[in-house]
Write a protein that holds these residues in place. Structure first.
Motif, PDB file in Angstrom:
ATOM      1  N   SER A   9      -3.496   4.501   7.340  1.00 12.06           N
ATOM      2  CA  SER A   9      -4.640   4.821   6.516  1.00 12.06           C
ATOM      3  C   SER A   9      -4.803   6.388   6.736  1.00 12.06           C
ATOM      4  CB  SER A   9      -5.753   4.089   6.450  1.00 12.06           C
ATOM      5  OG  SER A   9      -6.680   4.629   5.840  1.00 12.06           O
ATOM      6  N   ARG A  37      -8.939   8.275  10.719  1.00 13.77           N
ATOM      7  CA  ARG A  37      -9.131   7.925   9.394  1.00 13.77           C
ATOM      8  C   ARG A  37     -10.350   8.328   8.713  1.00 13.77           C
ATOM      9  NH1 ARG A  37     -11.247   2.547   6.820  1.00 13.77           N
ATOM     10  NH2 ARG A  37     -10.231   2.468   4.811  1.00 13.77           N
ATOM     11  N   THR A  40       1.170   5.337   2.885  1.00 13.10           N
ATOM     12  CA  THR A  40       0.528   5.157   4.135  1.00 13.10           C
ATOM     13  C   THR A  40       2.025   5.027   5.217  1.00 13.10           C
ATOM     14  OG1 THR A  40       0.315   2.706   3.642  1.00 13.10           O
ATOM     15  CG2 THR A  40      -1.544   4.146   3.356  1.00 13.10           C
ATOM     16  N   THR A  78       0.907  -1.140  -0.009  1.00 12.18           N
ATOM     17  CA  THR A  78      -0.042  -0.049  -0.025  1.00 12.18           C
ATOM     18  C   THR A  78       0.913   1.167   0.052  1.00 12.18           C
ATOM     19  OG1 THR A  78      -1.475  -1.277   1.463  1.00 12.18           O
ATOM     20  CG2 THR A  78      -1.971   0.949   1.205  1.00 12.18           C
ATOM     21  N   LEU A  90      -7.432  -1.446   4.015  1.00 12.37           N
ATOM     22  CA  LEU A  90      -6.409  -0.903   4.935  1.00 12.37           C
ATOM     23  C   LEU A  90      -5.047  -1.334   4.486  1.00 12.37           C
ATOM     24  CD1 LEU A  90      -8.355  -1.627   8.370  1.00 12.37           C
ATOM     25  CD2 LEU A  90      -7.505   0.731   7.435  1.00 12.37           C
TER      26      LEU A  90
END
Ligand SMILES: Cc1cc2nc3c(=O)[nH]c(=O)nc-3n(C[C@H](O)[C@H](O)[C@H](O)COP(=O)(O)OP(=O)(O)OC[C@H]3O[C@@H](n4cnc5c(N)ncnc54)[C@H](O)[C@@H]3O)c2cc1C
Length: 541
Positions: free
Chosen positions: A189, A47, A12, A9, A417
């Protein structure tokens, strides 16, 4: 595997190594939302708020998930037992949340069969009625509905249970998570959506102007650092969990206490000593439900539920707590009786529940409620790990209203996430990791903790040094304990309490965080002392 790159990801990474910069950033602007407390509640709110485009800042007096959010039973519950208390709303919400987590973080919501052994056919019928209601209310998918085992099947599936004691069992799927990593995933996140996160930064005082809270004085709590600053915000959220009343009293020193803390402890055993095949729930010696959960090479048993006076990071564990769990286990499992010598690690935590006078600890509702203080601070109390996302959404709606905006819910249920971006099944992920040379046990652990990110992280080898480096550069770790307890979970789920990981992890962290040799040794010693205290406790009992 096709396109591994895509699985990590992006955006992040939480790197908190520059303390001067973190504190300068805190004081540099007026935020829309300041959140005090980075447990699951605060991280979920951060978040949600950041996804709505609000300028968001999240601070914690310790590490992310240093409070209750690393000390739970690590279950994503459908909330079945609340049906008995008539708390239908909690049950429905929990069931929806379970499904959502499955989508956004499959590695942090692994299905496991829950087995409820029953004492008679009548008891089985009773449980089935509860299960039907639960499945109907919660729109449980056909594939996840309960089944019934007769005594013979129960004996085959769970040979460890004492023979002849049960008429059968009701079996249904529940989800296992890792609480601290779920919390961390939400913090990361939030960062991906532009939130500022600063740990080891305690709110010591609230700034009040014309009766309204407009900010907070923040002090560093990291040993050897003495930064202080003021953070200004248009709305302030108190998500301090067990410390909720302490923070409420910063706003109004006469604020009445709202929380009733209850303590829960867990004991960890080697799987070989208690080889249960599923999660088993049964009635403890006092009739409360407790459970045994397998996690890799370990099994943990929990939990107790007793009143506790003041908030603490490591609530005291007593002989009664330990005996209660050991005695309860020894009355159901057909093994050489478990003793403190079999316990490899243990933890305790405090439930930040809303007080219900006259009720016993397990009768107190797990409901959540928002309390607005005289200066406008929104304190969110109660709740569960399981329902953090919907709690966050309701709370941020209130913040938007306070900001004069029309609440516009964030699509928190749609975006995965960090680590949750699976393009393959969990079993395939484990197989892929094994192909890098990880053992089956290591691969399962890596997949469970890091999800899809494990593919990039462990492509060139695994072990504490790799994990610790990632903990600093991507997961906001600032102390060895942050890595040992909450990022790697080795303190509870590794041989010898993960002590062997301390040296290699500390070496890497020292280089990344600029520790002197003396500081590196101090970090190791702090962890060793914690482990020593636990071992001493078990020895003296
Ligand atoms: C034994 C036990 C078992 C549980 N099992 C489950 C389960 O299986 N499933 C489930 O869904 N739920 C479970 N729960 C409930 C769940 O764990 C909690 O509801 C949840 O973790 C609470 O999170 P929180 O963010 O509100 O509090 P916390 O995680 O405690 O976070 C509060 C944070 O506020 C910070 N803070 C405090 N004061 C300040 C300050 N002045 N400035 C800055 N920061 C501050 C603290 O450092 C802390 O990190 C369990 C709870 C316990 C105790």
């Amino acid at each position: 595997m096709a396109n591994k790159e895509k699985l990590m990801t992006r955006g992040t990474a939480l790197n908190l190594t520059d303390r001067q910069q973190s504190f300068a950033d805190l004081g540099a602007e007026t935020f829309d939302v300041l959140i005090i407390g980075a447990g699951i509640t605060g991280c979920g709110i951060a978040r949600d708020a950041a996804m709505r485009g609000l300028r968001t800042v999240l601070i914690d007096a310790g590490d992310i998930a240093a409070g209750t959010s690393s000390r739970s039973s690590k279950l994503i519950h459908g909330g079945l037992r609340y049906l008995a208390q008539g708390q239908v709303g909690i049950v429905r919400e929990a069931a929806i949340e379970r499904r959502t987590l499955r989508r956004i973080a499959p590695h942090l919501s692994l299905t496991n069969s829950m087995v409820i052994p029953t004492s008679s056919k009548k008891a089985t019928t009773g449980f089935r009625a509860v299960m039907w209601t639960f499945e109907k209310l919660s729109k449980v998918d056909k594939s996840e509905r309960h089944v019934v085992w007769d005594s013979k099947q129960l004996q085959t599936e769970e040979p460890l249970l004492i023979k002849g004691k049960h008429a059968g069992a009701v079996v249904y799927p529940e989800y296992l998570t890792d609480d601290s990593r779920l919390t961390l995933a939400n913090a990361r996140s939030a960062v991906g959506h532009g939130a500022l996160v600063v740990t080891y930064a305690a709110a010591r005082k609230l700034i009040m102007e014309d009766g309204a809270a407009t900010g907070a004085e923040i002090c560093s709590t990291l040993p050897g650092h003495n930064q202080q600053t003021m953070v200004r915000a248009k709305t302030i959220v108190n998500a301090a969990g067990p410390w909720l009343d302490v923070v409420r009293q910063l706003e109004d020193q006469n604020a009445k206490k709202k929380l009733q803390l209850t303590k829960g402890i867990h004991l960890v055993f080697p799987y070989k000593r208690l080889p249960v095949q599923h999660t088993i729930i049964w009635n403890a010696i006092d009739g409360r439900s407790i459970f045994a959960v397998r996690r890799g090479e370990f099994v943990y048993i929990g939990t107790t539920d007793t009143f506790y006076a003041e908030p603490e990071y490591r609530p005291e564990i007593t002989r009664e707590d330990i005996d209660y769990l050991l005695d309860s286990a020894n009355q159901i499992f057909d093994v050489e009786p478990l003793t403190t010598k079999d316990v490899v690690s243990l933890w305790s935590g405090l439930r930040p529940l809303l007080g219900d006078e006259g009720k016993s600890p397990s009768e107190i509702s797990r409901r959540n409620e928002v309390l607005t203080g005289p200066g406008g601070v929104k304190a969110i109390a109660g709740g569960k790990l399981t329902s953090y996302r919907s709690m966050a959404s309701r709370l941020v709606d209130l913040c938007e209203k306070q900001l004069g905006r029309k609440p516009c819910p964030a699509p928190t249920e749609k975006e995965t996430l960090p680590g949750g971006g699976f393009e393959i099944s969990f079993a395939e992920l484990i197989a892929e990791l094994e192909s890098f040379g990880l053992s089956q046990v290591e691969a399962e652990r890596a997949a469970r903790l890091y999800g899809s990110e494990a593919l990039e992280l462990f492509a060139k080898g695994c072990g504490p040094a790799v994990e610790a480096a990632f903990a600093v550069t991507h997961e906001g770790a600032l102390t060895l304990e942050d890595y040992w307890i909450r990022r790697s979970t080795r303190a509870c789920f590794d041989d010898n309490g993960g002590l062997d990981a301390l040296e290699p992890a500390a070496e890497v962290m020292a280089a990344l965080l600029g520790w002197t040799d003396e500081e590196r040794k101090r970090q190791i010693e702090t962890c060793r002392q914690q482990r020593e205290q636990d071992l001493e406790l078990l020895k003296t009992l």
